[in-house]
Scaffold this active site. Structure first.
Site, PDB file in Angstrom:
ATOM      1  N   ASP A 267       2.416   1.282   5.107  1.00  0.00           N
ATOM      2  CA  ASP A 267       2.562   2.315   4.079  1.00  0.00           C
ATOM      3  C   ASP A 267       1.919   1.718   2.926  1.00  0.00           C
ATOM      4  OD1 ASP A 267       4.506   0.062   3.647  1.00  0.00           O
ATOM      5  OD2 ASP A 267       5.091   1.185   1.949  1.00  0.00           O
ATOM      6  N   GLU A 268       1.231   2.663   2.085  1.00  0.00           N
ATOM      7  CA  GLU A 268       0.702   2.403   0.766  1.00  0.00           C
ATOM      8  C   GLU A 268      -0.506   1.517   0.774  1.00  0.00           C
ATOM      9  OE1 GLU A 268       4.191   3.895  -2.409  1.00  0.00           O
ATOM     10  OE2 GLU A 268       4.443   1.813  -1.463  1.00  0.00           O
ATOM     11  N   SER A 269      -1.300   1.490   1.755  1.00  0.00           N
ATOM     12  CA  SER A 269      -2.330   0.581   1.511  1.00  0.00           C
ATOM     13  C   SER A 269      -3.488   1.535   0.879  1.00  0.00           C
ATOM     14  CB  SER A 269      -2.876   0.189   2.912  1.00  0.00           C
ATOM     15  OG  SER A 269      -3.964  -0.592   2.802  1.00  0.00           O
TER      16      SER A 269
ATOM     17  N   HIS B  54       0.857  -4.232   0.873  1.00  0.00           N
ATOM     18  CA  HIS B  54       2.305  -4.957   0.183  1.00  0.00           C
ATOM     19  C   HIS B  54       2.094  -6.078   0.869  1.00  0.00           C
ATOM     20  CE1 HIS B  54       4.203  -1.656  -1.823  1.00  0.00           C
ATOM     21  NE2 HIS B  54       3.692  -0.645  -0.725  1.00  0.00           N
TER      22      HIS B  54
END
Length: 687
Positions: free
Chosen positions: A323-325, A260
């Site tokens: 998060d969400e890598s 992100h």
């Protein structure tokens, strides 16, 4: 005979059913249940009350603290505004009506370990508010404002003994300002709302793929090219922190890494795992861009940046995302792949654990403790890292079992458009939890999260409030406080109090409907339909519309309220009609139902007339047709029940098909009125 105008007729309907105006009053009779929210840990109500008149005075008991003095002045101003009674503003009045006693008046900002307890004892003609420190006193002042009631046509403070303290020390609200930037007025009024319901952590999600929103003097290129020139200066940040601290609220910033980070890489592409041109992400989702976790230069940059932000944000905690890598850019870089092999890393998850551990040490080096999303949790995660769970109580339980403190957010995503009831009943420590007593102590509380993909400064309040007030009670009050109808009764009162603070969760949708309909009268007509609908969840809307940062947010769905008042009100009215043993109550409920259903039927041609000249209103054409049919279903079901004569099986089959069709997502909306209609249909078919 004079007939009421259509505008007046529809306003009467909307007020009656709690659509445009909430039907509860903040000034309840002293004989009724309390309207406090959050509900105190312990409260005893005795007979009698203290008149609230212009003779009301306050003493701080010799305490001199600018935060407490300002909060007391705000309380007096609010009481003046709500009663119309002029009050003296002396803080050390002799023989005062309200005396505030604080053991330690030296506080300047709250911390995680701050004692937030307080007590209020009113008896005779005196009220005493006691607290260990000024921040407990601030909570007591908010409760004191909520105690004001009307008795016999006069304002009074009831005779009560309140001993109150929060169940959880971390009661947060997260606001994403990256996807859509939120200007300072939104931030300030959000803090006012948080203070009113005793939330104490403002989690400021400042960076993401769509924008870098805080000024860095060491790395000015981050905002110069990564923010669309929409960011907060450091002076503005300091002012927000001071404003929050003065209301008992901590400010915890979030800088999301290693993923992100598209907005970071525009100005500093050398930090990326893949060298490519970067631009602000206009669409949403998980992007491939990620910091390179193998270069010392990455950590040198982060060390300098974290140090600058640690000086700017005084709170002991700093959120570093995690998060969400997705690891795609890591796997696409041969040097990173070689690094993983050299360090015997079999997955990008292991590489992220390595990165998170190094970042945690950097954060600790600047005398902060790190908070991160679930992804930073591994068996080797240091015990001083706090885990914020967006995956669920199971993930939080894993953290607790291995000794990490945690915060629950999974059930409290406001963009999921869930009802207050549904979120309210989800507990950070569910009943029957397998956690030991010591492990349960590691659950610090929860945070409501407002992600900004589909909101603007004009619509954000209606997505946040009043539902977040219900969550504030879940985080503050004892676990057994779970009476949903009573929560909604008190929430309606609190919603009006929040409205008085300047929050726009009521006025914003009203304004939007006026703009859509082209005027006041058209808005009142449109509100009949709007009152029966709520927006679909973020995921469903994204699936249907593919929203992006550039999607206009001024359509009918944007002015619908999650969990509108009619949903709960109609359930209660239908229940009274079907089950009340009082003939008068049964008759009144029947009249309310028939009047409401008829307004749905009448709305059809009026809505068609509005939509003919307004293309945006045609976005609700299917729902308009269905609402007329639902109104007809309701009227005919009432007739069948009253006559004790069941409708034909064919008709019942047709109505069930209608309810099934209306129960599907359509035009980015969901009907909220279907369960009581189903109950009426089933009752009609039993004869």
């Amino acid at each position: 005979m004079n007939h009421p105008s259509p505008l007046r007729h529809y306003r009467n309907q909307l007020v009656r059913f709690g659509v445009l105006c909430l039907i509860a009053s903040p000034f309840m009779s002293a004989q009724t249940s309390n309207t406090l929210l959050p509900k105190p840990a312990q409260m005893t109500v005795a007979t009698g009350s203290i008149p609230f008149t212009g003779n009301f005075t306050v003493s701080l008991g010799g305490t001199h603290n600018p935060i407490l003095e300002a909060a007391t002045r705000r309380t007096l101003d609010a009481l003046e505004l709500s009663t119309g009674i002029p009050l003296g503003k002396e803080m050390q009045a002799p023989d005062a009506t309200l005396t505030i006693q604080v053991q330690d008046p030296s506080g300047t900002r709250p911390t995680l370990d701050t004692d937030e307890s307080y007590s209020i004892h009113s008896t005779g003609n005196k009220i005493v508010l006691k607290a260990g420190n000024i921040f407990g006193a601030l909570h007591g002042l908010e409760t004191f404002q909520q105690l004001l009631q009307v008795e016999g046509g006069n304002y009074v403070i009831p005779t009560v003994q309140i001993d109150d303290a929060p169940r959880f020390p971390w009661r947060g609200f997260m606001l994403d300002v990256s996807r859509h930037f939120m200007p300072l007025p939104v931030i300030y009024r959000t803090l006012d709302g948080m203070a009113a319901v005793k939330l104490n952590v403002f989690h400021w999600h400042l960076t993401d793929d769509q924008g870098f929103r805080v000024e860095s003097k060491r790395f000015p290129q981050l905002t110069q090219v990564g923010s669309d020139h929409l960011f907060y200066t450091q002076d503005q940040v300091r002012a927000v922190i001071a404003y929050a601290s003065a209301r008992g609220i901590r400010v915890v910033p979030e800088f999301d890494v290693p993923g992100h980070v598209t907005s970071w890489l525009i100005g500093m592409p050398e930090l990326g795992s893949i060298q490519r041109p970067y631009a602000i992400a206009r669409t949403f989702g998980v992007w491939d861009g990620a910091l390179d976790p193998t270069k010392d230069s990455t950590y040198q940059f982060l060390d300098a940046f974290i140090g600058e932000m640690a000086d700017l944000f005084p709170d002991e905690y700093m959120h570093m995302g995690g998060d969400e890598s997705n690891g795609k850019d890591w796997k696409a870089n041969p040097q990173i792949v070689d690094f993983m092999k050299a360090h015997n890393m079999k997955s990008t998850e292991e590489l992220q654990a390595y990165f998170s551990a190094r970042v945690l040490e950097l954060v600790k080096g600047h005398h902060k403790q790190m908070v991160g999303w679930d992804e930073i949790l591994t068996p080797n995660t240091p015990k001083d890292a706090i885990i914020q769970s967006w995956r669920g109580v199971e993930s939080l339980a894993v953290a607790s079992k291995q000794g990490n403190r945690g915060i629950l957010s999974a059930p409290y995503y406001l963009d999921g458009m869930k009802t207050s009831e549904r979120m309210y009943l989800d507990d950070p420590i569910p009943e029957g939890s397998a956690l030991t007593a010591e492990q349960q102590k590691l659950v610090l509380g929860g945070e409501a999260c407002m992600w900004a993909e589909q909101i603007t400064p004009q619509t954000v309040d209606s997505r946040v409030w009043p539902r977040t007030a219900a969550l504030a009670e879940r985080f503050w009050s004892p676990r057994e406080t779970r009476d949903v109808p009573d929560m909604y009764r008190r929430l309606a009162v609190e919603s009006l109090r929040l409205d008085a603070l300047g929050l726009t969760h009521i006025s914003g949708p009203q304004s939007g409907l006026r703009q859509l309909a082209g005027g006041e009268e058209g808005a009142a007509q449109l509100a009949v339909l709007a009152s029966t609908l709520s927006p679909v969840s973020f995921g469903e809307r994204y699936h249907q519309q593919r929203t992006s940062q550039l999607t206009p947010m001024g359509n009918p769905v944007d002015y619908l309220r999650p969990d509108p008042a009619l949903r709960e009100n109609l359930l209660l009215i239908a229940d009274r009609y079907l089950h009340s043993t009082s003939p008068a109550e049964h008759s009144a409920a029947r009249q309310q139902l028939e009047s409401l259903f008829q307004s749905w039927i009448d709305s059809g041609p009026r809505f068609d007339s509005l939509a003919a000249d307004n293309p945006r209103l045609r976005q609700l054409s299917e729902r308009r047709v269905q609402l007329v049919k639902l109104g007809t279903l309701g009227v005919q079901a009432l007739k069948a029940i009253d006559s004790h004569k069941a409708p034909s099986p064919t008709w019942i089959e047709q109505q069930n098909a209608l309810l099934k069709e209306a129960g599907s997502h359509a035009e980015l909306t969901d009907f909220v009125v279907l369960p009581p209609l189903q109950q009426l249909l089933e009752a009609a078919g039993k004869y």
